[in-house]
Scaffold this motif. Structure first.
Motif, PDB file in Angstrom:
ATOM      1  N   ASN A  59       0.767  -1.209  -0.038  1.00  0.00           N
ATOM      2  CA  ASN A  59      -0.180  -0.182  -0.145  1.00  0.00           C
ATOM      3  C   ASN A  59       0.777   1.271  -0.008  1.00  0.00           C
ATOM      4  O   ASN A  59       0.333   2.263   0.557  1.00  0.00           O
ATOM      5  CB  ASN A  59      -0.952   0.014   1.186  1.00  0.00           C
ATOM      6  CG  ASN A  59      -2.100  -1.031   1.133  1.00  0.00           C
ATOM      7  OD1 ASN A  59      -2.424  -1.485   0.103  1.00  0.00           O
ATOM      8  ND2 ASN A  59      -2.069  -1.840   2.617  1.00  0.00           N
ATOM      9  N   ARG A  60       2.146   1.355  -0.516  1.00  0.00           N
ATOM     10  CA  ARG A  60       2.892   2.346  -0.804  1.00  0.00           C
ATOM     11  C   ARG A  60       3.075   2.549  -2.222  1.00  0.00           C
ATOM     12  O   ARG A  60       2.178   2.406  -3.130  1.00  0.00           O
ATOM     13  CB  ARG A  60       4.338   2.114  -0.022  1.00  0.00           C
ATOM     14  CG  ARG A  60       4.113   1.891   1.654  1.00  0.00           C
ATOM     15  CD  ARG A  60       4.042   3.260   2.398  1.00  0.00           C
ATOM     16  NE  ARG A  60       4.024   2.911   3.628  1.00  0.00           N
ATOM     17  CZ  ARG A  60       4.653   3.783   4.621  1.00  0.00           C
ATOM     18  NH1 ARG A  60       5.377   4.667   4.197  1.00  0.00           N
ATOM     19  NH2 ARG A  60       4.499   3.638   5.830  1.00  0.00           N
ATOM     20  N   GLU A  61       4.172   3.321  -2.561  1.00  0.00           N
ATOM     21  CA  GLU A  61       4.388   3.712  -3.985  1.00  0.00           C
ATOM     22  C   GLU A  61       4.404   2.566  -4.722  1.00  0.00           C
ATOM     23  O   GLU A  61       4.952   1.424  -4.520  1.00  0.00           O
ATOM     24  CB  GLU A  61       5.740   4.463  -4.090  1.00  0.00           C
ATOM     25  CG  GLU A  61       5.737   5.551  -3.221  1.00  0.00           C
ATOM     26  CD  GLU A  61       4.774   6.925  -3.765  1.00  0.00           C
ATOM     27  OE1 GLU A  61       4.466   6.837  -5.158  1.00  0.00           O
ATOM     28  OE2 GLU A  61       4.499   7.627  -3.073  1.00  0.00           O
ATOM     29  N   HIS A  62       3.957   2.643  -6.050  1.00  0.00           N
ATOM     30  CA  HIS A  62       3.702   1.372  -7.051  1.00  0.00           C
ATOM     31  C   HIS A  62       3.910   2.004  -8.494  1.00  0.00           C
ATOM     32  O   HIS A  62       3.903   3.390  -8.611  1.00  0.00           O
ATOM     33  CB  HIS A  62       2.631   0.647  -6.747  1.00  0.00           C
ATOM     34  CG  HIS A  62       1.390   1.292  -6.868  1.00  0.00           C
ATOM     35  ND1 HIS A  62       0.574   1.488  -8.044  1.00  0.00           N
ATOM     36  CD2 HIS A  62       0.498   2.009  -6.024  1.00  0.00           C
ATOM     37  CE1 HIS A  62      -0.484   2.195  -7.800  1.00  0.00           C
ATOM     38  NE2 HIS A  62      -0.547   2.430  -6.460  1.00  0.00           N
ATOM     39  N   GLY A  63       4.132   1.300  -9.237  1.00  0.00           N
ATOM     40  CA  GLY A  63       4.112   1.654 -10.781  1.00  0.00           C
ATOM     41  C   GLY A  63       5.669   1.283 -11.440  1.00  0.00           C
ATOM     42  O   GLY A  63       6.364   1.937 -10.725  1.00  0.00           O
ATOM     43  N   SER A  64       5.707   0.612 -12.311  1.00  0.00           N
ATOM     44  CA  SER A  64       7.091   0.119 -12.796  1.00  0.00           C
ATOM     45  C   SER A  64       7.661   1.240 -13.845  1.00  0.00           C
ATOM     46  O   SER A  64       6.826   2.188 -14.465  1.00  0.00           O
ATOM     47  CB  SER A  64       7.035  -1.064 -13.845  1.00  0.00           C
ATOM     48  OG  SER A  64       6.010  -0.692 -14.953  1.00  0.00           O
ATOM     49  N   GLY A  65       9.075   1.200 -13.894  1.00  0.00           N
ATOM     50  CA  GLY A  65       9.576   2.491 -14.821  1.00  0.00           C
ATOM     51  C   GLY A  65      10.995   2.190 -14.631  1.00  0.00           C
ATOM     52  O   GLY A  65      11.413   0.993 -14.172  1.00  0.00           O
ATOM     53  N   TYR A  66      11.811   2.888 -15.267  1.00  0.00           N
ATOM     54  CA  TYR A  66      13.385   2.885 -15.212  1.00  0.00           C
ATOM     55  C   TYR A  66      13.879   4.269 -15.001  1.00  0.00           C
ATOM     56  O   TYR A  66      13.336   5.354 -15.165  1.00  0.00           O
ATOM     57  CB  TYR A  66      13.783   2.350 -16.394  1.00  0.00           C
ATOM     58  CG  TYR A  66      13.381   3.453 -17.613  1.00  0.00           C
ATOM     59  CD1 TYR A  66      14.075   4.254 -18.116  1.00  0.00           C
ATOM     60  CD2 TYR A  66      12.203   3.245 -18.485  1.00  0.00           C
ATOM     61  CE1 TYR A  66      13.967   5.306 -19.379  1.00  0.00           C
ATOM     62  CE2 TYR A  66      11.848   4.056 -19.481  1.00  0.00           C
ATOM     63  CZ  TYR A  66      12.795   5.129 -19.830  1.00  0.00           C
ATOM     64  OH  TYR A  66      12.498   5.855 -20.866  1.00  0.00           O
ATOM     65  N   ALA A  67      15.111   4.068 -14.631  1.00  0.00           N
ATOM     66  CA  ALA A  67      15.921   5.574 -14.044  1.00  0.00           C
ATOM     67  C   ALA A  67      17.305   5.118 -14.245  1.00  0.00           C
ATOM     68  O   ALA A  67      17.924   4.102 -14.439  1.00  0.00           O
ATOM     69  CB  ALA A  67      15.661   5.678 -12.651  1.00  0.00           C
TER      70      ALA A  67
END
Length: 394
Positions: free
Chosen positions: A181-189
């Motif tokens: 229930n915290r930050e979510h969502g895939s991505g790249y950096a």
């Protein structure tokens, strides 16, 4: 007694029972891994000269009229392991915030600490230089508004880093935060930095970062506290303008952030600054949203110590004379703008002056005074506040 207090009490007793003060407590060698125990406890106090908002409330819905707020800020407990071979691991937990911190395994190629692959939860290269630095050595009680509002800190993923003492390139792919229930969502950096000057007492550093992530159809809400980390109320806030609550047809789909950073150290003086701009790509007719922010800060070690440099971030030394301690004076200007077109999130700028005292190897005391100006459309709110922090770490 709350669960985090019981856990924290046991950790403090273990640390204080150690034969001498150390930055960490060595525990044992198990399976070829040298295991140590670290901890960080911070308690904050804020006194507000408020304008129109009750910032002293414990929660935003419980306005109690108080002009002060005091609370345990962090209670971080960390196990670390070195070995076998070139493997390192870490498992950290914040008993105050009830969340996992760094929880990962790293493999270093050869003897190069800047050439490694890392799997698990870790601070993303798309975070600010300030976020990537050790929390126990924060220059100011509140981190900058871009660090708290625009950066992407810890997520679960995989990261590859290649470089040496003077430069490095880092790339990561990540998913959600480990705590539910915290930050979510895939991505790249990605992040790159270069220190054309890197010697004792003389450092010049430049860096840049980019992050791109999905919002998992939830959109995004951007907001900034008035330079007081535990305040529940945010005047600067995009609200539901960029979320799915605004409209199923025009909420935010993806978010990208570009960051730039610079650092200069000469003797006991340190000057650093960072800039970030965020672009929220939206479905349907509404135009994309763009926000930005930056800070510039200066620190002076009155007792003459200088800073170190590791993995593209400055490191704070131990006091040259432990009984006298390390004394610092600091000044920071901070600004963030979350208004763009029809999205009126507001603007904030602040000036923070502070004094820090690192005493011996395990204690730190901080005192800050912050003057904050906030605007949102025709509304304004301009609080000033006195902040204090007591810190114990091992």
């Amino acid at each position: 007694m709350k669960p985090y207090r019981s856990l924290l009490t046991l950790a403090l007793l273990a640390a204080l029972a150690a034969p001498a003060a150390h930055a960490e407590v060595a525990l044992d060698v198990i399976g070829g891994s040298e295991i140590s125990f670290e901890g960080l406890v911070q308690a904050d106090f804020y006194n507000f000269d408020t304008d129109g908002i009750d910032y002293g409330a414990d929660v935003s819905t419980d306005l109690d009229g108080k002009d002060y707020l005091q609370e345990l800020r962090r209670a971080e407990l960390v196990l670390k392991g070195k070995g076998p071979g070139n493997i390192e691991w870490v498992l950290g937990y914040d008993a105050k915030d009830d969340k996992w911190l760094d929880a990962n395994v790293k493999y270093k190629f050869g003897n190069n600490a800047n050439h490694f692959i890392q799997v698990g939860q870790f601070k993303q290269p798309g975070a600010t230089m300030e976020e990537l630095s050790s929390t126990k050595n924060n220059d100011f009680i509140s981190k900058s508004s871009i660090t708290n509002s625009l950066g992407t800190p810890r997520r679960v993923g995989v990261q590859y880093n290649y470089g040496d003492n003077n430069w490095a390139l880092t790339a990561s792919y990540f998913g959600r935060e480990l705590t539910r229930n915290r930050e979510h969502g895939s991505g790249y950096a990605v992040r790159g930095y270069w220190a054309p000057i890197n010697e004792a007492g003389n450092i010049l550093h430049f860096g840049a970062s980019y992050i791109d992530k999905d919002t998992d159809s939830d959109g995004i809400r951007l907001r900034a506290r008035p330079m007081a980390d535990m305040v529940p109320t945010r005047f600067v806030d995009t609200g539901s303008s960029l979320t799915s609550a605004a409209s199923l047809n025009n909420h935010t789909d993806r978010v990208s952030v570009i960051g730039a950073e610079a650092l200069w150290v000469t003797g006991p003086f340190k000057l650093q600054g960072e800039y970030m701009t965020i672009d929220a790509q939206r479905y349907g007719g509404p135009a994309d949203f763009t926000g930005s922010g930056y800070y510039v800060s200066g620190l002076w070690n009155l007792t003459g110590e200088t800073w170190g440099y590791k993995a593209g971030v400055p490191t704070t030394p131990l006091p040259s004379e432990p009984t006298k301690g390390l004394w610092q004076l600091g000044l920071r200007y901070d600004a963030i703008d979350l208004t763009d077109g029809a999205v009126v999130g507001g603007e904030m700028d602040s000036i923070t002056a502070g004094v820090n005292w690192y005493w011996r190897s395990n204690f730190k005391f901080m005192l800050n005074y912050a003057m904050v100006n906030q605007e949102k459309g025709v509304l304004e709110d301009n609080p000033n506040m006195l902040e204090a922090r007591v810190q114990f770490y091992w």
